[in-house]
Design a protein around this motif. Structure first.
Motif, mmCIF file in Angstrom:
data_model
loop_
_atom_site.group_PDB
_atom_site.id
_atom_site.type_symbol
_atom_site.label_atom_id
_atom_site.label_comp_id
_atom_site.label_asym_id
_atom_site.label_seq_id
_atom_site.Cartn_x
_atom_site.Cartn_y
_atom_site.Cartn_z
ATOM 1 N N SER A 2 -26.498 -0.521 25.361
ATOM 2 C CA SER A 2 -25.461 -1.429 25.818
ATOM 3 C C SER A 2 -25.975 -2.241 26.998
ATOM 4 O O SER A 2 -26.480 -1.684 27.971
ATOM 5 C CB SER A 2 -24.225 -0.627 26.246
ATOM 6 O OG SER A 2 -23.359 -1.425 27.006
ATOM 7 N N LEU A 3 -25.848 -3.570 26.916
ATOM 8 C CA LEU A 3 -26.293 -4.412 28.024
ATOM 9 C C LEU A 3 -25.505 -4.136 29.292
ATOM 10 O O LEU A 3 -26.030 -4.270 30.386
ATOM 11 C CB LEU A 3 -26.168 -5.886 27.653
ATOM 12 C CG LEU A 3 -27.276 -6.447 26.790
ATOM 13 C CD1 LEU A 3 -27.009 -7.908 26.469
ATOM 14 C CD2 LEU A 3 -28.627 -6.293 27.445
ATOM 15 N N LYS A 4 -24.251 -3.742 29.162
ATOM 16 C CA LYS A 4 -23.425 -3.480 30.343
ATOM 17 C C LYS A 4 -24.013 -2.344 31.182
ATOM 18 O O LYS A 4 -23.971 -2.373 32.398
ATOM 19 C CB LYS A 4 -21.999 -3.147 29.909
ATOM 20 C CG LYS A 4 -20.997 -3.207 31.018
ATOM 21 C CD LYS A 4 -19.592 -3.112 30.485
ATOM 22 C CE LYS A 4 -18.706 -3.886 31.419
ATOM 23 N NZ LYS A 4 -17.431 -4.196 30.894
ATOM 24 N N THR A 6 -27.225 -1.419 31.047
ATOM 25 C CA THR A 6 -28.647 -1.630 31.247
ATOM 26 C C THR A 6 -28.920 -2.078 32.674
ATOM 27 O O THR A 6 -28.255 -2.963 33.195
ATOM 28 C CB THR A 6 -29.166 -2.696 30.262
ATOM 29 O OG1 THR A 6 -28.886 -2.268 28.938
ATOM 30 C CG2 THR A 6 -30.650 -2.910 30.425
ATOM 31 N N ASP A 10 -34.669 -2.284 33.563
ATOM 32 C CA ASP A 10 -34.872 -2.145 32.121
ATOM 33 C C ASP A 10 -35.010 -3.518 31.451
ATOM 34 O O ASP A 10 -35.862 -3.707 30.578
ATOM 35 C CB ASP A 10 -33.716 -1.385 31.472
ATOM 36 C CG ASP A 10 -33.647 0.072 31.894
ATOM 37 O OD1 ASP A 10 -34.690 0.635 32.284
ATOM 38 O OD2 ASP A 10 -32.537 0.636 31.843
ATOM 39 N N LEU A 11 -34.161 -4.448 31.851
ATOM 40 C CA LEU A 11 -34.233 -5.788 31.271
ATOM 41 C C LEU A 11 -35.561 -6.458 31.594
ATOM 42 O O LEU A 11 -36.193 -7.057 30.722
ATOM 43 C CB LEU A 11 -33.074 -6.653 31.780
ATOM 44 C CG LEU A 11 -31.677 -6.240 31.345
ATOM 45 C CD1 LEU A 11 -30.636 -7.116 32.025
ATOM 46 C CD2 LEU A 11 -31.532 -6.302 29.832
ATOM 47 N N THR A 15 -38.922 -7.831 29.282
ATOM 48 C CA THR A 15 -39.232 -9.263 29.315
ATOM 49 C C THR A 15 -40.713 -9.468 29.073
ATOM 50 O O THR A 15 -41.546 -8.756 29.621
ATOM 51 C CB THR A 15 -38.795 -9.854 30.677
ATOM 52 O OG1 THR A 15 -37.387 -9.656 30.824
ATOM 53 C CG2 THR A 15 -39.111 -11.329 30.768
ATOM 54 N N LEU A 128 -31.653 -14.431 27.329
ATOM 55 C CA LEU A 128 -30.623 -13.562 27.905
ATOM 56 C C LEU A 128 -30.323 -13.991 29.328
ATOM 57 O O LEU A 128 -31.239 -14.123 30.147
ATOM 58 C CB LEU A 128 -31.095 -12.100 27.909
ATOM 59 C CG LEU A 128 -30.192 -11.110 28.648
ATOM 60 C CD1 LEU A 128 -28.884 -10.894 27.891
ATOM 61 C CD2 LEU A 128 -30.903 -9.791 28.863
ATOM 62 N N GLN A 130 -28.266 -13.015 32.788
ATOM 63 C CA GLN A 130 -27.499 -12.035 33.570
ATOM 64 C C GLN A 130 -26.917 -12.789 34.756
ATOM 65 O O GLN A 130 -27.648 -13.235 35.643
ATOM 66 C CB GLN A 130 -28.358 -10.874 34.064
ATOM 67 C CG GLN A 130 -27.537 -9.903 34.927
ATOM 68 C CD GLN A 130 -28.310 -8.672 35.331
ATOM 69 O OE1 GLN A 130 -28.606 -7.834 34.476
ATOM 70 N NE2 GLN A 130 -28.631 -8.543 36.604
ATOM 71 N N HIS A 145 -23.600 -10.210 31.181
ATOM 72 C CA HIS A 145 -24.699 -10.638 30.326
ATOM 73 C C HIS A 145 -24.181 -11.497 29.186
ATOM 74 O O HIS A 145 -23.080 -11.285 28.698
ATOM 75 C CB HIS A 145 -25.403 -9.423 29.700
ATOM 76 C CG HIS A 145 -26.023 -8.518 30.697
ATOM 77 N ND1 HIS A 145 -25.437 -7.344 31.085
ATOM 78 C CD2 HIS A 145 -27.167 -8.616 31.404
ATOM 79 C CE1 HIS A 145 -26.205 -6.752 31.981
ATOM 80 N NE2 HIS A 145 -27.252 -7.499 32.191
ATOM 81 N N THR A 146 -25.032 -12.428 28.765
ATOM 82 C CA THR A 146 -24.718 -13.194 27.568
ATOM 83 C C THR A 146 -26.012 -13.666 26.915
ATOM 84 O O THR A 146 -27.001 -13.924 27.595
ATOM 85 C CB THR A 146 -23.805 -14.406 27.861
ATOM 86 O OG1 THR A 146 -23.461 -15.028 26.615
ATOM 87 C CG2 THR A 146 -24.471 -15.420 28.769
ATOM 88 N N GLU A 147 -25.961 -13.760 25.605
ATOM 89 C CA GLU A 147 -27.032 -14.372 24.823
ATOM 90 C C GLU A 147 -26.491 -15.583 24.064
ATOM 91 O O GLU A 147 -27.166 -16.100 23.175
ATOM 92 C CB GLU A 147 -27.635 -13.342 23.863
ATOM 93 C CG GLU A 147 -28.348 -12.211 24.598
ATOM 94 C CD GLU A 147 -28.928 -11.170 23.666
ATOM 95 O OE1 GLU A 147 -30.148 -11.236 23.407
ATOM 96 O OE2 GLU A 147 -28.163 -10.299 23.203
#
Length: 174
Positions: A2-4, A6, A10-11, A15, A128, A130, A145-147
């Motif tokens: 889950s990005l929430k 993360t 980690d992100l 990368t 991505l 943030q 977060h959004t993509e």
């Protein structure tokens, strides 16, 4: 994953190509800087010891990313005359540079005709975003977060427009 939940670490570890950060506030009240910032206000001298404060957590993230070939750029839009916080931030930026980030500064008056998102953000690998949310006083208030392709495009265009106009750290004086 889950990005929430993360972490940014980690992100950034995931990368592969680019990480760009746009900062648009003149004052932050981030807890891990509070003691160093207070000392800077008292003495006028910034703590640039990479082994102290929040640096031991941040610097390895940057150096590891840069070693993998990730290009890390940070742009800051600032009001002039600058706030005490921006003077502090400018003084500690030497550590960002030593770790491998490229940093530029844009006087706010030169950003008036740019379309900018409403919040500071990181854009990772051009896919991505943030967003960072802060209270009016500059305290941390969360992330999002959004993509979404339209939001990613807005953030990418905004960052590049700022970057093109901004002054490299070495040439920007506060």
């Amino acid at each position: 994953m889950s990005l929430k939940a993360t972490t940014f670490a980690d992100l950034l570890a995931a990368t592969r190509h680019s990480a760009v950060h746009l900062e648009m506030r003149d004052q932050y009240a981030v807890g891990d800087e509070a003691e160093d910032y207070a000392a800077f206000l008292d003495t006028g001298v910034a703590n640039t010891d990479p082994a102290e404060s929040f640096w031991p957590q941040w610097l390895p993230l940057v150096t590891n990313a840069v070693a993998r070939g990730v290009v890390m750029r940070r742009a800051r839009i600032v009001s002039e005359p600058v706030t005490d916080y921006i003077r502090y931030e400018h003084a500690i930026t030497v550590l960002n540079l030593q770790a491998g980030e490229d940093v530029r500064w844009l006087p706010r008056r030169r950003a008036s005709d740019l379309a900018l998102p409403g919040n500071d953000f990181w854009l990772l690998d051009g896919r991505l975003v943030q967003f960072h949310h802060f209270t009016g006083k500059g305290d941390w208030a969360g992330k999002e977060h959004t993509e979404d392709a339209d939001v990613v495009a807005l953030c990418a265009a905004a960052f590049e427009a700022v970057w093109q106009r901004a002054v490299p750290h070495e040439k920007y004086t506060v």
